[in-house]
Design a protein around this motif. Structure first.
Motif, PDB file in Angstrom:
ATOM      1  N   THR A 102       0.516  -0.949   0.351  1.00 32.35           N
ATOM      2  CA  THR A 102      -0.062  -0.011   0.163  1.00 32.35           C
ATOM      3  C   THR A 102       0.737   1.015   0.020  1.00 32.35           C
ATOM      4  N   GLU A 105       2.149   1.716   3.461  1.00 32.69           N
ATOM      5  CA  GLU A 105       3.651   0.735   3.687  1.00 32.69           C
ATOM      6  C   GLU A 105       4.763   1.296   2.533  1.00 32.69           C
ATOM      7  N   GLU A 133      -5.948   7.538  -0.675  1.00 31.10           N
ATOM      8  CA  GLU A 133      -5.538   5.944  -1.549  1.00 31.10           C
ATOM      9  C   GLU A 133      -4.534   5.622  -0.562  1.00 31.10           C
ATOM     10  N   ASP A 135      -4.303   3.071   1.794  1.00 31.61           N
ATOM     11  CA  ASP A 135      -4.101   1.937   2.505  1.00 31.61           C
ATOM     12  C   ASP A 135      -4.455   1.109   1.394  1.00 31.61           C
ATOM     13  N   GLN A 136      -4.750   1.609   0.172  1.00 33.54           N
ATOM     14  CA  GLN A 136      -4.826   1.062  -1.163  1.00 33.54           C
ATOM     15  C   GLN A 136      -3.727   0.234  -1.664  1.00 33.54           C
ATOM     16  N   PRO A 137      -3.707  -1.097  -1.890  1.00 35.67           N
ATOM     17  CA  PRO A 137      -2.543  -1.257  -2.994  1.00 35.67           C
ATOM     18  C   PRO A 137      -2.092  -1.208  -4.158  1.00 35.67           C
TER      19      PRO A 137
END
Lengths: 293, 262
Positions: A102, A105, A133, A135-137
């Protein structure tokens, strides 16, 4: 001998490139590049495809190892450990991120790798609408959103030097405006900004200086106004066309002492080797701009 | 925490969500369970499983590691633009791929073997099969990294990886067999041992065959191999050979990585 690294106190660091050469096999991509990037200025690195722009940027970051010559950022040379890169914010050209990771990350990973425990600059996260956005991969994000993440990461660490490779490529107009505004603020803060772009509209409103590369050599280095004046052009696009289509120095045999040459810049110190001239007599219809070494 | 460990940790977390690694583990699980169930018990299933391991583990390790480096090239470039040394980055990336692949093998093949009772009845053979599989994984991951770092074009690199696998797993044995046939009149035990050591797939294969007491099927050569590989020194030498196949291409890949233009 390497001079000590200048401390970063909110200002930029000068970048000095001296006689830099790089070959890939038999192909010479950089052929004795000699240029300075000044703090507190946005320098546009221009040139046609394959001119050596990205190779020069990558050499600044130690991603490409020069065949000859030297480069220094704030007086220090890049080393294998990469400590100097702490001072550089880099925005690569349309990068691919790990698909399952994400945005948060990745930012956390980079913080961790830089041992960064300060307050990150997240102005672009909000300005580019990335907050939702985080926490979006990456595999679920569009190309434009990935480019916004790319921009936000380059500015995250408040670096005194910013190296931006085609920063507005793939961005929508609103995001592009927000990014250009951020770049202008960085210039006002005194940071050193080096940017490549094929979107000449971006540079018209942003660049203080232009470095034009052709066939791995610097053909012009000076202000945007000088470039327009010396090529008798109204726009950057016309000026670049004039340089690109002009005869090469090799073919004209141009040298410092040629009659008709006009030295337009740099009369002392380190500027002596980076003086440029126009050779209007050689081609009245098509002015040519080139470096005198 | 040092840089290599940081890269390793983030990469393992990323790969844990990868379908490729999960699919590989699931394939091994199904294949092992199927062989145990339909193969007539552990004693007969283990040689078949050994064949699957020495063919599939190198192929998957080679292809996954090669494509991992090609797909990750831009990301490597991004990481190298930060204050990250090339050596720790390489170590973190290599271990962050080789260990999840090895874990997928151990779990995929190990769970059915443990559940099916093979681990209890043939502990030595299963352990040796496990170690051989893990070392084959690390060896072919090293080779995959080396290929991807040396060959710039992804299509050429993947093609070379396939040729490398075919050469090691199939063609090499054909050559050895032809040689053995051609010089059948001469004592070939020592040349055979040397030729085995030069191919990690053969080292793993012979090691497992010896552990399964199947060497009797190989006649006099089998007896020589049993004599050599059956003892602790032979096993240690075979494992050292597999270790060297991990280390040498791995060091060559690291050498290339440290000097590469991205």
């Amino acid at each position: 001998m390497t001079e000590p690294l200048a401390p970063y106190g909110g200002a930029g660091l000068a970048i000095a490139v001296r006689d830099l050469a790089k070959s890939f096999g038999t192909r010479r991509v950089l052929d004795g590049v000699d240029v300075d990037f000044a703090p507190g200025a946005v320098t546009a690195l221009l040139g046609p495809n394959g001119a050596g722009k990205t190779t020069l940027l990558k050499a600044l970051l130690g991603l490409v190892r020069p065949s000859a010559g030297s480069l220094r950022i704030g007086g220090a040379e890049p080393d294998d450990a990469g400590g100097l890169r702490r001072l550089v914010g880099y925005m690569p050209q349309l990068p691919h991120f790990p698909p399952h990771m994400t945005v948060r990350e990745l930012a956390s990973m980079l913080d961790d790798l830089r041992d960064f425990d300060g307050h990150p600059d997240e102005e672009l996260v909000d300005a580019l609408g990335l907050r939702g956005e985080l926490d979006q991969p990456f595999r679920t994000l569009s190309g434009g959103t990935r480019q916004k993440v790319n921009a936000a990461l380059a500015f995250r660490y408040d670096a005194p030097v910013l190296v931006l490779d085609e920063p507005t490529a793939g961005l929508d107009p609103a995001a592009s405006l927000a990014l250009k505004e951020k770049i202008r603020r960085c210039r006002a803060e005194g940071r050193t900004v080096v940017v490549t772009s094929h979107n000449l509209g971006d540079l018209d409103t942003m660049a203080d200086a232009v470095v034009f590369l052709l066939d791995g050599r610097v053909r012009f280095h000076g202000s945007l106004a000088d470039l327009l004046a010396e090529t008798r052009s109204d726009t950057l696009e016309e000026a670049i066309a004039a340089i690109t289509s002009g005869p090469s120095p090799a073919s004209t045999g141009a040298s410092r002492g040629d009659a008709g040459g006009v030295t337009a810049e740099g009369t002392g110190d380190g500027d002596a080797e980076r003086r440029r001239r126009t050779d209007r007599d050689a081609s009245p219809e098509r002015p040519r701009v080139e470096i005198v070494r | 925490m040092n840089t290599a460990l940081k890269v390793f940790r983030y990469q393992v977390r990323d790969l844990a969500r990868s379908r490729a690694i999960a699919g590989y583990a699931a394939f091994l699980l199904l294949a092992t369970a199927g062989l145990l169930h339909f193969g007539g018990g552990p004693a007969r299933a283990l040689p078949s499983l050994a064949t699957v391991v020495v063919l599939v583990v190198p192929l998957v390790s080679l292809l996954v590691s090669t494509s991992f480096v090609y797909h990750g090239n831009d990301f490597i470039e991004l990481l190298l633009a930060h204050p990250v040394g090339r050596r720790p980055l390489f170590a973190g990336m290599y271990l962050g791929l080789a260990l999840p692949l090895a874990a997928a093998f151990v779990l995929g093949a190990g769970i059915p073997l443990a559940v099916g009772g093979a681990l209890a009845s043939h502990a030595g053979a299963v352990a040796l099969l496990g170690v051989a599989g893990v070392l084959l994984t690390t060896a072919f991951t090293s080779l995959g990294f080396l290929v991807a770092l040396r060959v710039r074009e992804a299509a050429s690199g993947l093609g070379l990886a396939l040729v490398l696998w075919l050469g090691r797993a199939v063609i090499y044995d054909g050559g050895v067999l032809l040689g053995a046939y051609g010089w059948a009149a001469y004592p070939l035990e020592v040349p055979m041992l040397v030729s085995m050591a030069l191919n990690p797939v053969d080292v793993a294969r012979v090691l497992v065959v010896m552990a399964l007491d199947a060497s009797a099927m190989m006649g006099y050569t089998g007896a020589v191999f049993q004599d050599f590989f059956g003892g602790p020194v032979g096993v240690a030498l075979a494992l050292a050979c597999l270790g060297a196949w991990t280390l040498l291409p791995g060091l060559a890949a690291r050498y290339t990585f440290v000097r590469k233009d991205f």
